[in-house]
Motif scaffolding. Structure first.
Motif, PDB file in Angstrom:
ATOM      1  N   LEU A   1      -3.999 -11.577  -2.787  1.00 25.80           N
ATOM      2  CA  LEU A   1      -4.731 -10.641  -1.927  1.00 25.80           C
ATOM      3  C   LEU A   1      -6.111 -11.162  -1.557  1.00 25.80           C
ATOM      4  O   LEU A   1      -6.623 -10.862  -0.471  1.00 25.80           O
ATOM      5  N   ALA A   2      -6.716 -11.950  -2.462  1.00 31.57           N
ATOM      6  CA  ALA A   2      -8.065 -12.465  -2.211  1.00 31.57           C
ATOM      7  C   ALA A   2      -8.115 -13.410  -1.010  1.00 31.57           C
ATOM      8  O   ALA A   2      -9.197 -13.695  -0.478  1.00 31.57           O
ATOM      9  N   ARG A   3      -6.961 -13.883  -0.562  1.00 36.31           N
ATOM     10  CA  ARG A   3      -6.933 -14.745   0.637  1.00 36.31           C
ATOM     11  C   ARG A   3      -7.235 -13.957   1.898  1.00 36.31           C
ATOM     12  O   ARG A   3      -7.678 -14.533   2.900  1.00 36.31           O
ATOM     13  N   TRP A   4      -6.990 -12.650   1.857  1.00 32.86           N
ATOM     14  CA  TRP A   4      -7.164 -11.825   3.059  1.00 32.86           C
ATOM     15  C   TRP A   4      -8.260 -10.772   2.906  1.00 32.86           C
ATOM     16  O   TRP A   4      -8.878 -10.403   3.903  1.00 32.86           O
ATOM     17  N   VAL A   5      -8.466 -10.277   1.697  1.00 30.64           N
ATOM     18  CA  VAL A   5      -9.470  -9.223   1.506  1.00 30.64           C
ATOM     19  C   VAL A   5     -10.327  -9.549   0.286  1.00 30.64           C
ATOM     20  O   VAL A   5      -9.896 -10.266  -0.623  1.00 30.64           O
ATOM     21  N   ASP A   6     -11.523  -9.009   0.299  1.00 27.66           N
ATOM     22  CA  ASP A   6     -12.421  -9.161  -0.846  1.00 27.66           C
ATOM     23  C   ASP A   6     -12.057  -8.085  -1.866  1.00 27.66           C
ATOM     24  O   ASP A   6     -12.441  -6.926  -1.710  1.00 27.66           O
ATOM     25  N   ILE A   7     -11.310  -8.469  -2.864  1.00 29.41           N
ATOM     26  CA  ILE A   7     -10.813  -7.500  -3.838  1.00 29.41           C
ATOM     27  C   ILE A   7     -10.989  -8.043  -5.243  1.00 29.41           C
ATOM     28  O   ILE A   7     -10.823  -9.240  -5.491  1.00 29.41           O
ATOM     29  N   SER A   8     -11.372  -7.173  -6.153  1.00 27.73           N
ATOM     30  CA  SER A   8     -11.610  -7.601  -7.531  1.00 27.73           C
ATOM     31  C   SER A   8     -10.351  -7.462  -8.374  1.00 27.73           C
ATOM     32  O   SER A   8      -9.414  -6.737  -8.023  1.00 27.73           O
TER      33      SER A   8
ATOM     34  N   THR B   1      -9.849  -3.875  -9.479  1.00 23.68           N
ATOM     35  CA  THR B   1      -9.321  -3.024  -8.413  1.00 23.68           C
ATOM     36  C   THR B   1      -7.811  -3.173  -8.291  1.00 23.68           C
ATOM     37  O   THR B   1      -7.091  -2.188  -8.087  1.00 23.68           O
ATOM     38  N   VAL B   2      -7.329  -4.399  -8.431  1.00 27.12           N
ATOM     39  CA  VAL B   2      -5.879  -4.632  -8.387  1.00 27.12           C
ATOM     40  C   VAL B   2      -5.200  -3.916  -9.543  1.00 27.12           C
ATOM     41  O   VAL B   2      -4.132  -3.300  -9.377  1.00 27.12           O
ATOM     42  N   ILE B   3      -5.794  -3.967 -10.734  1.00 21.34           N
ATOM     43  CA  ILE B   3      -5.232  -3.254 -11.887  1.00 21.34           C
ATOM     44  C   ILE B   3      -5.104  -1.762 -11.575  1.00 21.34           C
ATOM     45  O   ILE B   3      -4.079  -1.134 -11.856  1.00 21.34           O
ATOM     46  N   THR B   4      -6.157  -1.187 -10.984  1.00 20.94           N
ATOM     47  CA  THR B   4      -6.139   0.238 -10.656  1.00 20.94           C
ATOM     48  C   THR B   4      -5.081   0.559  -9.607  1.00 20.94           C
ATOM     49  O   THR B   4      -4.346   1.552  -9.733  1.00 20.94           O
ATOM     50  N   ILE B   5      -4.986  -0.274  -8.580  1.00 19.66           N
ATOM     51  CA  ILE B   5      -3.991  -0.046  -7.527  1.00 19.66           C
ATOM     52  C   ILE B   5      -2.580  -0.101  -8.099  1.00 19.66           C
ATOM     53  O   ILE B   5      -1.726   0.761  -7.796  1.00 19.66           O
ATOM     54  N   VAL B   6      -2.311  -1.092  -8.944  1.00 20.75           N
ATOM     55  CA  VAL B   6      -0.984  -1.214  -9.553  1.00 20.75           C
ATOM     56  C   VAL B   6      -0.701   0.006 -10.433  1.00 20.75           C
ATOM     57  O   VAL B   6       0.419   0.535 -10.446  1.00 20.75           O
ATOM     58  N   SER B   7      -1.717   0.483 -11.159  1.00 28.39           N
ATOM     59  CA  SER B   7      -1.534   1.673 -12.005  1.00 28.39           C
ATOM     60  C   SER B   7      -1.110   2.875 -11.168  1.00 28.39           C
ATOM     61  O   SER B   7      -0.205   3.625 -11.549  1.00 28.39           O
ATOM     62  N   VAL B   8      -1.752   3.061 -10.025  1.00 26.61           N
ATOM     63  CA  VAL B   8      -1.413   4.189  -9.141  1.00 26.61           C
ATOM     64  C   VAL B   8       0.006   4.035  -8.596  1.00 26.61           C
ATOM     65  O   VAL B   8       0.785   5.005  -8.561  1.00 26.61           O
ATOM     66  N   LEU B   9       0.363   2.823  -8.183  1.00 25.17           N
ATOM     67  CA  LEU B   9       1.716   2.589  -7.657  1.00 25.17           C
ATOM     68  C   LEU B   9       2.774   2.830  -8.733  1.00 25.17           C
ATOM     69  O   LEU B   9       3.840   3.392  -8.454  1.00 25.17           O
ATOM     70  N   VAL B  10       2.477   2.408  -9.957  1.00 25.49           N
ATOM     71  CA  VAL B  10       3.420   2.649 -11.056  1.00 25.49           C
ATOM     72  C   VAL B  10       3.551   4.144 -11.315  1.00 25.49           C
ATOM     73  O   VAL B  10       4.651   4.648 -11.569  1.00 25.49           O
ATOM     74  N   LEU B  11       2.436   4.864 -11.228  1.00 25.46           N
ATOM     75  CA  LEU B  11       2.501   6.317 -11.415  1.00 25.46           C
ATOM     76  C   LEU B  11       3.381   6.984 -10.366  1.00 25.46           C
ATOM     77  O   LEU B  11       4.053   7.981 -10.656  1.00 25.46           O
ATOM     78  N   LEU B  12       3.379   6.457  -9.156  1.00 24.36           N
ATOM     79  CA  LEU B  12       4.246   7.018  -8.118  1.00 24.36           C
ATOM     80  C   LEU B  12       5.720   6.864  -8.485  1.00 24.36           C
ATOM     81  O   LEU B  12       6.556   7.695  -8.100  1.00 24.36           O
ATOM     82  N   LEU B  13       6.037   5.818  -9.249  1.00 21.85           N
ATOM     83  CA  LEU B  13       7.417   5.628  -9.698  1.00 21.85           C
ATOM     84  C   LEU B  13       7.823   6.665 -10.741  1.00 21.85           C
ATOM     85  O   LEU B  13       9.010   6.834 -11.012  1.00 21.85           O
ATOM     86  N   TRP B  14       6.840   7.349 -11.335  1.00 19.51           N
ATOM     87  CA  TRP B  14       7.155   8.420 -12.286  1.00 19.51           C
ATOM     88  C   TRP B  14       7.805   9.614 -11.597  1.00 19.51           C
ATOM     89  O   TRP B  14       8.523  10.383 -12.239  1.00 19.51           O
ATOM     90  N   ILE B  15       7.518   9.797 -10.311  1.00 20.92           N
ATOM     91  CA  ILE B  15       7.965  11.018  -9.624  1.00 20.92           C
ATOM     92  C   ILE B  15       9.489  11.153  -9.636  1.00 20.92           C
ATOM     93  O   ILE B  15      10.012  12.201 -10.068  1.00 20.92           O
TER      94      ILE B  15
END
Length: 226
Positions: free
Chosen positions: A52-59, A62-76
């Protein structure tokens, strides 16, 4: 709807949860700075950050948090109910990891890096024992595993192994950090968590959860060093 908060010892539960999550993020940052390999999920996080760092300035955090949210969506679809600890896990760990990386500089000395790895693995086990033992909800990734098991997808061993091999393989393809530390974490985290978790479990946390986490940690895949 959230899992109800246990009525007993709420003050200790919340304080133990917060300390555990902060320590977890700290140890993740230290393991990154060791540059000796990460645990399977963090191999995936580091690989995704690299891409992702090739296209956006991301830490990394932040990636850990985004993945956590996406995994939570799989709980539904699994009808899993998060707890307060689940949501705080997703919110705190990534931020704490970034804070650690901003404070602790990269290290060149191999002895220092090995020391960071050892400290990170030991601290990670204590951190896991603290936040799991607080009984306020599993982390997003552990909850995904238990949800799949509850839906009859397979045993704890099978589901955990498949999940971690999948994220490890994906992380490797994305350029994630695999190395000696990956194998050390896989071998050591189960016995360490088994040692600390019973001592950090508060009151009415179901012992079947404790045993399930012990088994799942003991059956982590042991990837080869690269």
């Amino acid at each position: 709807m959230l899992i109800p908060i246990p009525a007993d010892r709420r003050g200790r539960r919340f304080s133990q949860l917060i300390v555990g999550l902060l320590l977890y993020g700290l140890t993740m940052g230290l393991m990154v700075r060791a540059v000796l390999g990460l645990d399977p999920w963090d191999v995936f996080h580091s690989g995704l950050t690299h891409v992702l760092a090739r296209w956006v300035d991301i830490s990394y955090g932040t990636v850990i948090t985004i993945v956590s949210v996406l995994v939570l969506l799989l709980w539904i679809p699994l009808r899993q109910r998060p707890g307060v600890g689940t949501l705080l896990n997703a919110a705190i760990i990534g931020w704490t990891t970034d804070a650690t990386l901003s404070i602790v500089p990269p290290m060149d000395n191999l002895s220092v890096r090995i020391g960071l790895l050892v400290l990170a693995v030991l601290g990670n086990a204590v951190a896991g024992g603290l936040y799991i033992g607080a009984g306020l909800g599993p982390g997003p990734r552990d909850g995904l595993m238990t949800g799949l098991v509850a839906r009859g997808v397979g045993s704890v061993r099978l589901v955990r192994t498949c999940l971690e091999l999948s994220v490890l393989g994906a992380g490797a393809l994305l350029g994630g950090q695999i190395g000696f530390g990956t194998a050390v974490y896989a071998v050591a985290i189960g016995p360490l968590l088994q040692l600390v978790l019973p001592r950090l479990t508060i009151g009415t946390v179901p012992m079947d959860l404790v045993r399930r986490v012990r088994r799942s940690r003991r059956t982590r895949p042991e990837p080869s060093e690269t």
